[in-house]
Design a protein around this motif. Sequence first.
Motif, mmCIF file in Angstrom:
data_model
loop_
_atom_site.group_PDB
_atom_site.id
_atom_site.type_symbol
_atom_site.label_atom_id
_atom_site.label_comp_id
_atom_site.label_asym_id
_atom_site.label_seq_id
_atom_site.Cartn_x
_atom_site.Cartn_y
_atom_site.Cartn_z
ATOM 1 N N MET A 125 0.829 -1.195 0.000
ATOM 2 C CA MET A 125 0.000 0.000 0.000
ATOM 3 C C MET A 125 0.868 1.252 0.000
ATOM 4 S SD MET A 125 -3.199 -0.861 2.485
ATOM 5 C CE MET A 125 -4.327 -2.158 2.081
ATOM 6 N N ARG A 126 0.298 2.318 -0.558
ATOM 7 C CA ARG A 126 1.066 3.546 -0.712
ATOM 8 C C ARG A 126 1.548 4.040 0.638
ATOM 9 N NH1 ARG A 126 0.244 8.044 -5.195
ATOM 10 N NH2 ARG A 126 1.249 9.799 -4.245
ATOM 11 N N LYS A 127 2.853 4.378 0.725
ATOM 12 C CA LYS A 127 3.471 4.672 2.010
ATOM 13 C C LYS A 127 3.061 6.009 2.593
ATOM 14 C CE LYS A 127 5.812 0.857 1.637
ATOM 15 N NZ LYS A 127 5.425 -0.303 2.419
ATOM 16 N N TYR A 128 2.690 6.970 1.730
ATOM 17 C CA TYR A 128 2.458 8.312 2.232
ATOM 18 C C TYR A 128 1.025 8.526 2.695
ATOM 19 C CZ TYR A 128 6.930 9.204 0.105
ATOM 20 O OH TYR A 128 8.246 9.147 -0.232
ATOM 21 N N LEU A 129 0.190 7.560 2.371
ATOM 22 C CA LEU A 129 -1.189 7.757 2.718
ATOM 23 C C LEU A 129 -1.399 7.661 4.212
ATOM 24 C CD1 LEU A 129 -4.091 8.124 1.748
ATOM 25 C CD2 LEU A 129 -4.260 5.676 1.558
ATOM 26 N N ILE A 130 -2.171 8.667 4.740
ATOM 27 C CA ILE A 130 -2.489 8.657 6.160
ATOM 28 C C ILE A 130 -3.986 8.416 6.286
ATOM 29 C CG2 ILE A 130 -2.443 9.931 8.309
ATOM 30 C CD1 ILE A 130 -0.243 11.609 7.186
ATOM 31 N N GLN A 189 -9.300 -0.654 3.991
ATOM 32 C CA GLN A 189 -7.960 -0.159 3.687
ATOM 33 C C GLN A 189 -7.629 -0.311 2.202
ATOM 34 O OE1 GLN A 189 -7.751 1.652 6.342
ATOM 35 N NE2 GLN A 189 -5.582 1.257 6.626
ATOM 36 N N TYR A 190 -7.962 -1.454 1.637
ATOM 37 C CA TYR A 190 -7.727 -1.656 0.200
ATOM 38 C C TYR A 190 -8.586 -0.699 -0.625
ATOM 39 C CZ TYR A 190 -4.681 -5.749 0.378
ATOM 40 O OH TYR A 190 -3.595 -6.586 0.564
ATOM 41 N N LEU A 191 -9.828 -0.519 -0.215
ATOM 42 C CA LEU A 191 -10.729 0.360 -0.940
ATOM 43 C C LEU A 191 -10.287 1.822 -0.844
ATOM 44 C CD1 LEU A 191 -13.286 0.842 -2.553
ATOM 45 C CD2 LEU A 191 -14.605 0.719 -0.426
ATOM 46 N N MET A 192 -9.881 2.248 0.355
ATOM 47 C CA MET A 192 -9.433 3.622 0.545
ATOM 48 C C MET A 192 -8.179 3.916 -0.269
ATOM 49 S SD MET A 192 -11.423 5.389 2.620
ATOM 50 C CE MET A 192 -10.474 6.552 3.587
ATOM 51 N N GLU A 193 -7.323 2.929 -0.416
ATOM 52 C CA GLU A 193 -6.122 3.079 -1.242
ATOM 53 C C GLU A 193 -6.510 3.432 -2.676
ATOM 54 O OE1 GLU A 193 -1.879 2.413 -2.312
ATOM 55 O OE2 GLU A 193 -2.927 2.879 -0.459
ATOM 56 N N GLU A 194 -7.491 2.733 -3.198
ATOM 57 C CA GLU A 194 -7.928 2.978 -4.569
ATOM 58 C C GLU A 194 -8.668 4.313 -4.690
ATOM 59 O OE1 GLU A 194 -7.147 1.359 -7.222
ATOM 60 O OE2 GLU A 194 -6.146 -0.314 -6.241
ATOM 61 N N ILE A 195 -9.463 4.647 -3.687
ATOM 62 C CA ILE A 195 -10.183 5.919 -3.714
ATOM 63 C C ILE A 195 -9.201 7.083 -3.717
ATOM 64 C CG2 ILE A 195 -11.701 7.449 -2.406
ATOM 65 C CD1 ILE A 195 -13.205 4.964 -1.443
ATOM 66 N N GLN A 196 -8.187 6.994 -2.896
ATOM 67 C CA GLN A 196 -7.250 8.101 -2.751
ATOM 68 C C GLN A 196 -6.283 8.212 -3.923
ATOM 69 O OE1 GLN A 196 -7.742 10.344 -0.781
ATOM 70 N NE2 GLN A 196 -8.248 9.739 1.292
ATOM 71 N N PHE A 197 -5.856 7.096 -4.483
ATOM 72 C CA PHE A 197 -4.775 7.139 -5.469
ATOM 73 C C PHE A 197 -5.094 6.493 -6.807
ATOM 74 C CE2 PHE A 197 -2.695 7.228 -1.263
ATOM 75 C CZ PHE A 197 -2.131 8.492 -1.351
ATOM 76 N N GLY A 198 -6.267 5.919 -6.943
ATOM 77 C CA GLY A 198 -6.604 5.244 -8.189
ATOM 78 C C GLY A 198 -7.696 5.971 -8.962
ATOM 79 N N GLU A 199 -8.334 5.266 -9.861
ATOM 80 C CA GLU A 199 -9.423 5.823 -10.660
ATOM 81 C C GLU A 199 -10.729 5.695 -9.878
ATOM 82 O OE1 GLU A 199 -7.812 5.138 -15.198
ATOM 83 O OE2 GLU A 199 -8.924 3.494 -14.267
ATOM 84 N N PHE A 200 -10.848 6.527 -8.860
ATOM 85 C CA PHE A 200 -11.955 6.427 -7.911
ATOM 86 C C PHE A 200 -13.314 6.619 -8.568
ATOM 87 C CE2 PHE A 200 -10.442 10.774 -7.990
ATOM 88 C CZ PHE A 200 -11.604 11.508 -8.170
ATOM 89 N N TRP A 201 -13.352 7.374 -9.667
ATOM 90 C CA TRP A 201 -14.624 7.650 -10.341
ATOM 91 C C TRP A 201 -15.214 6.409 -10.990
ATOM 92 C CZ3 TRP A 201 -9.801 9.434 -11.509
ATOM 93 C CH2 TRP A 201 -9.212 9.014 -12.708
ATOM 94 N N LYS A 202 -14.457 5.319 -11.017
ATOM 95 C CA LYS A 202 -14.948 4.069 -11.578
ATOM 96 C C LYS A 202 -15.338 3.065 -10.490
ATOM 97 C CE LYS A 202 -12.029 4.491 -15.726
ATOM 98 N NZ LYS A 202 -10.973 3.838 -16.540
ATOM 99 N N LEU A 203 -15.359 3.520 -9.219
ATOM 100 C CA LEU A 203 -15.548 2.598 -8.101
ATOM 101 C C LEU A 203 -16.920 2.693 -7.455
ATOM 102 C CD1 LEU A 203 -12.092 2.999 -6.287
ATOM 103 C CD2 LEU A 203 -12.800 1.197 -7.873
ATOM 104 N N ASN A 204 -17.881 3.286 -8.144
ATOM 105 C CA ASN A 204 -19.190 3.496 -7.534
ATOM 106 C C ASN A 204 -19.827 2.183 -7.072
ATOM 107 O OD1 ASN A 204 -21.397 5.430 -6.900
ATOM 108 N ND2 ASN A 204 -22.535 4.151 -8.341
#
Length: 460
Positions: A1-6, A273-288
Amino acid sequence: MRKYLIYLTIPAMVACGSKEPKPTTLAGRYTNGTDNKVIVISPDAIDTISLNENGLFVHKVNLANPAMLKVRSGRIQTTLYLEPGDSSYFEVDANNADGISFSGSNSELNQNLRSRSKELQNIFRGWRDLFSLNLNEFGLKIDSISKELFQKTDSLKAKSKNFAEMEANRVRYFMLRLRSQYPEYSAYLSGEEFNPDSADYSFFDNVDMNNGEHLSYDEYASLVETYAQLRIQKAQNFKELSSKPAQERLPAIFSMIDSIFTNPKIRDYVKKQYLMEEIQFGEFWKLNDICNNYLAACTTPVYKQEVQSVYNEKLKIAPGNSAPTFTYNDINGKSVSLSDFNGKLVYIDFWATWCGPCRGEIPHLDKLEKDYKGKKIVFVKISLDDDMDAWRKMVTEKKLGGVQLHADGAWSSDAAKNYQIKGIPTFVLIGADGKIINPNAPRPSSEEIRTLLDQELAKI
């Protein structure tokens, strides 16, 4: 998981049996800060509270058991130990975040908690020295650190048995977390390829990985994440799965999580945690659909609240929305606004001089800018450095090109907030019409960026 994400993490709470909740008061004051609100993370909720004109806030919560509540304003986080019926107060000077003062109930314990947290942070800051040791040396070092930490924990029993119990658990999980990280970090430092199958994780056999109540400890939560990642990495189809888009990858990972853990709260947490990773750094607009399915299945209200809140906020910068405006001075003191570039693509790099990955992208960004010179695209670099002099020095000495801006307030700046920057480097691509094309655009070093730029330039 991305290291900088808090991520927001749920505060520690001692399970002392069922008791009648008591009204408990937490108050604080922030001076010299740029944020006008705080986030209070308590056992059952995440609350956002506005600061008054003097930087003050008051929050009331019903507690049945002792708990540690977290208060976050900007990048400053304060953890306080409260017992049912307490009235605690703290003050923070944003210009001196280490100088937090406590008063009211359990002020001595809260000062102790802050000191001990800094001690654990300092241990991890020495990760290079620690993880460069061979396995035997590492084991001896860990045993020595554990002995010293537990001796200090035992001395707290005379002041508060509940507090001492919570600190003992925290130390135990902190040390186990170091053990879980050793194989991968050690391989990285020695230049070897990490292989989870050949590493010794037998200590996990003696740890209950389905203790939902102990998710209240950040250190245990991190341990659970590591355990989940290791188990998922060992799946036969892991490499194939990793290359799939989030819409296909996350359901498969969620299914694995269900097979790994039996406790519903643990399952909810790891999936979150996996979902938040994608929301914060991925293509979140495709995760509805993924988000809606998670919210429907999740049985932990505070996790549902967190995902729903973050996802709704993130949708504000989805592709097609108007890009948040900004105006900052460039390296020469000239005022520059986003609107100055209407009619051109705008490729924004949010970075800082202290960020290794950011610096690693600079040569690729310079090459990209050189290759697209004369085309309808502008490259804007927005520094989130707290130290403005460090930014000036690096830009000047390295002769960095493009439009070099410094965001007033750094991480608390309007640009960082409006573009919801949680980790750097982050790249954003804005269209000639001023609308967002991609809020998490490919990096300059990626293979995808030139294809994307060429496609968008062709539309102008």
